[in-house]
Design an enzyme around this catalytic site. Structure first.
Site, mmCIF file in Angstrom:
data_model
loop_
_atom_site.group_PDB
_atom_site.id
_atom_site.type_symbol
_atom_site.label_atom_id
_atom_site.label_comp_id
_atom_site.label_asym_id
_atom_site.label_seq_id
_atom_site.Cartn_x
_atom_site.Cartn_y
_atom_site.Cartn_z
ATOM 1 N N SER A 15 0.822 -1.208 0.000
ATOM 2 C CA SER A 15 0.000 0.000 0.000
ATOM 3 C C SER A 15 0.857 1.260 0.000
ATOM 4 O O SER A 15 0.373 2.340 -0.304
ATOM 5 C CB SER A 15 -0.929 -0.003 1.219
ATOM 6 O OG SER A 15 -0.208 -0.304 2.388
ATOM 7 N N ASN A 91 7.283 -8.661 1.253
ATOM 8 C CA ASN A 91 7.809 -7.350 1.641
ATOM 9 C C ASN A 91 7.203 -6.813 2.943
ATOM 10 O O ASN A 91 7.845 -6.027 3.642
ATOM 11 C CB ASN A 91 7.526 -6.353 0.497
ATOM 12 C CG ASN A 91 7.716 -4.917 0.917
ATOM 13 O OD1 ASN A 91 8.845 -4.433 1.055
ATOM 14 N ND2 ASN A 91 6.607 -4.220 1.167
ATOM 15 N N SER A 143 16.734 -7.175 5.628
ATOM 16 C CA SER A 143 17.313 -5.885 6.044
ATOM 17 C C SER A 143 18.802 -6.090 6.281
ATOM 18 O O SER A 143 19.233 -7.190 6.656
ATOM 19 C CB SER A 143 16.670 -5.429 7.358
ATOM 20 O OG SER A 143 17.454 -4.425 7.976
ATOM 21 N N TYR A 156 13.670 -7.089 15.631
ATOM 22 C CA TYR A 156 13.615 -6.844 14.179
ATOM 23 C C TYR A 156 14.810 -7.523 13.496
ATOM 24 O O TYR A 156 14.639 -8.246 12.511
ATOM 25 C CB TYR A 156 13.639 -5.333 13.938
ATOM 26 C CG TYR A 156 13.620 -4.919 12.484
ATOM 27 C CD1 TYR A 156 12.430 -4.905 11.757
ATOM 28 C CD2 TYR A 156 14.788 -4.533 11.830
ATOM 29 C CE1 TYR A 156 12.409 -4.514 10.431
ATOM 30 C CE2 TYR A 156 14.775 -4.139 10.507
ATOM 31 C CZ TYR A 156 13.580 -4.129 9.807
ATOM 32 O OH TYR A 156 13.570 -3.746 8.490
HETATM 33 P P1 NAP Z 1 6.244 0.892 5.534
HETATM 34 O O1 NAP Z 1 6.366 2.137 4.722
HETATM 35 O O2 NAP Z 1 6.028 0.999 6.999
HETATM 36 O O3 NAP Z 1 5.090 -0.031 4.873
HETATM 37 C C1 NAP Z 1 4.770 -1.261 5.466
HETATM 38 C C2 NAP Z 1 3.810 -2.017 4.583
HETATM 39 O O4 NAP Z 1 3.585 -3.304 5.173
HETATM 40 C C3 NAP Z 1 2.465 -1.352 4.443
HETATM 41 O O5 NAP Z 1 1.989 -1.566 3.126
HETATM 42 C C4 NAP Z 1 1.586 -2.110 5.454
HETATM 43 O O6 NAP Z 1 0.186 -2.149 5.113
HETATM 44 C C5 NAP Z 1 2.173 -3.506 5.305
HETATM 45 N N1 NAP Z 1 1.898 -4.384 6.438
HETATM 46 C C6 NAP Z 1 2.227 -4.224 7.733
HETATM 47 N N2 NAP Z 1 1.790 -5.269 8.456
HETATM 48 C C7 NAP Z 1 1.159 -6.113 7.596
HETATM 49 C C8 NAP Z 1 0.482 -7.351 7.724
HETATM 50 N N3 NAP Z 1 0.365 -7.954 8.919
HETATM 51 N N4 NAP Z 1 -0.061 -7.936 6.622
HETATM 52 C C9 NAP Z 1 0.046 -7.324 5.415
HETATM 53 N N5 NAP Z 1 0.686 -6.143 5.217
HETATM 54 C C10 NAP Z 1 1.223 -5.548 6.303
HETATM 55 O O7 NAP Z 1 7.533 -0.040 5.389
HETATM 56 P P2 NAP Z 1 8.739 0.008 4.319
HETATM 57 O O8 NAP Z 1 9.772 0.922 4.822
HETATM 58 O O9 NAP Z 1 8.190 0.164 2.959
HETATM 59 O O10 NAP Z 1 9.314 -1.486 4.507
HETATM 60 C C11 NAP Z 1 8.986 -2.555 3.649
HETATM 61 C C12 NAP Z 1 9.899 -3.733 3.964
HETATM 62 O O11 NAP Z 1 11.265 -3.342 3.803
HETATM 63 C C13 NAP Z 1 9.761 -4.244 5.402
HETATM 64 O O12 NAP Z 1 9.867 -5.647 5.419
HETATM 65 C C14 NAP Z 1 10.958 -3.631 6.092
HETATM 66 O O13 NAP Z 1 11.387 -4.368 7.206
HETATM 67 C C15 NAP Z 1 11.985 -3.647 4.979
HETATM 68 N N6 NAP Z 1 13.068 -2.682 5.165
HETATM 69 C C16 NAP Z 1 12.811 -1.347 5.217
HETATM 70 C C17 NAP Z 1 13.868 -0.461 5.400
HETATM 71 C C18 NAP Z 1 13.661 1.027 5.445
HETATM 72 O O14 NAP Z 1 14.627 1.752 5.764
HETATM 73 N N7 NAP Z 1 12.475 1.546 5.144
HETATM 74 C C19 NAP Z 1 15.172 -0.938 5.540
HETATM 75 C C20 NAP Z 1 15.392 -2.315 5.500
HETATM 76 C C21 NAP Z 1 14.331 -3.174 5.305
HETATM 77 P P3 NAP Z 1 -0.850 -1.007 5.653
HETATM 78 O O15 NAP Z 1 -0.497 0.241 4.891
HETATM 79 O O16 NAP Z 1 -2.196 -1.514 5.285
HETATM 80 O O17 NAP Z 1 -0.604 -0.891 7.111
#
Ligand code: NAP
Length: 247
Positions: A15, A91, A143, A156
């Site tokens: 999303s 993801n 990550s 995490y």
């Molecule tokens: P984000 O902006 O917080 O978005 C999280 C997404 O996950 C949203 O679409 C949310 O849906 C969905 N979600 C959360 N819980 C869920 C569930 N139980 N079932 C289905 N969907 C769920 O996160 P992001 O930064 O894009 O991160 C995406 C991935 O990359 C994660 O696995 C994160 O650990 C990894 N990552 C991120 C970073 C970073 O710096 N951002 C770095 C390393 C790894 P809703 O909108 O409906 O809540």
């Protein structure tokens, strides 16, 4: 540019953030994409609008991937709509920044259930389908902290380390069925997940990154394209770190 015309992908947690960027890269390459989200329907619809702007085809499915039956429903809806699924990008993920001693059981159950069990739930429901077709590609978003561990992100880091080893083990098991399983370990990516940082903290963090800036969702989306495209057909069981040289 990778050509994914005729391919069908599921991207969990699409999303917003990295998931949305992955979706848009897959659509640009010609794939039909199922967008999963947990609760934010408005943002999921926005991702669908962006797909339409690209003249692509997508469908949004609300499902909590931490619940096995909801993951099953997500996979079944994708197969009902498109007849098959070629690519799964696990993801969806959450983080909580806190000292380990300040966390409680509810906190770690939530992080483990979404980051690790969510990845397992979706993979398990789809793998039967992929094995019967003798093809498929699974990409887990882990990550850099899953490689080296981070203070104040202990649970995490543990879930992402587990996702890395799940990736390696599953890749070995599924390689004879022509299914490749890889992971991407992003560094700091500019999404809502990092909104808790103040401007000063962001600047300080950027200074720690050899490339001097946060990554973008598109950086991860393009890596997903590589890992499900022609250029990586002999690559499986790998953790590809995309962190601007930080680790
Ligand atoms: P984000 O902006 O917080 O978005 C999280 C997404 O996950 C949203 O679409 C949310 O849906 C969905 N979600 C959360 N819980 C869920 C569930 N139980 N079932 C289905 N969907 C769920 O996160 P992001 O930064 O894009 O991160 C995406 C991935 O990359 C994660 O696995 C994160 O650990 C990894 N990552 C991120 C970073 C970073 O710096 N951002 C770095 C390393 C790894 P809703 O909108 O409906 O809540």
């Amino acid at each position: 540019m990778e050509d994914l015309k005729g391919k069908v992908a599921i991207v969990t947690g699409a999303s917003r953030g990295i998931g949305r960027s992955i979706v848009l890269e897959l659509v640009k390459a010609g794939a039909n994409v199922v967008i999963n989200y947990k609760s934010n329907e408005k943002e999921a619809n926005k991702t669908l609008e962006y797909i339409k702007d690209l003249k692509g085809i997508g469908m949004a499915v609300k499902a909590d991937v931490s619940i096995y039956e909801e993951a099953r429903m997500l996979v079944n809806k994708a197969i009902e709509q498109f007849g098959k699924v070629d690519i799964l990008v696990n993801n969806a993920g959450v983080s909580k920044i806190a000292l380990f001693m300040d966390m409680n059981e509810e906190d770690w159950n939530q992080i483990i259930d979404i980051n690790l069990k969510g990845t397992i739930n979706c993979s398990h429901n789809l793998v039967k389908h992929m094995i019967s077709r003798k093809c498929g590609c699974i990409i887990n978003i882990s990550s850099m902290w899953g490689n080296i561990g981070a203070s104040c992100e202990t649970i995490y880091s543990a879930t992402k380390g587990a996702v890395n080893l799940f990736t390696k083990a599953l890749a070995k098991e599924l390689a004879p069925s022509n299914i490749r399983v890889n992971a991407i370990a992003p560094g700091v990516i500019d999404t809502e997940m990092n909104n808790w940082l103040s401007e000063d903290e962001k600047k300080g963090l950027e200074d720690e990154i050899p490339m001097g800036k946060f990554g973008s969702g598109q950086d991860i989306g393009k890596t997903v394209l590589f890992l499900c495209g022609e250029g990586s057909q002999y690559i499986t069981g790998q953790i590809l770190t995309v962190d601007g040289g930080m680790t």
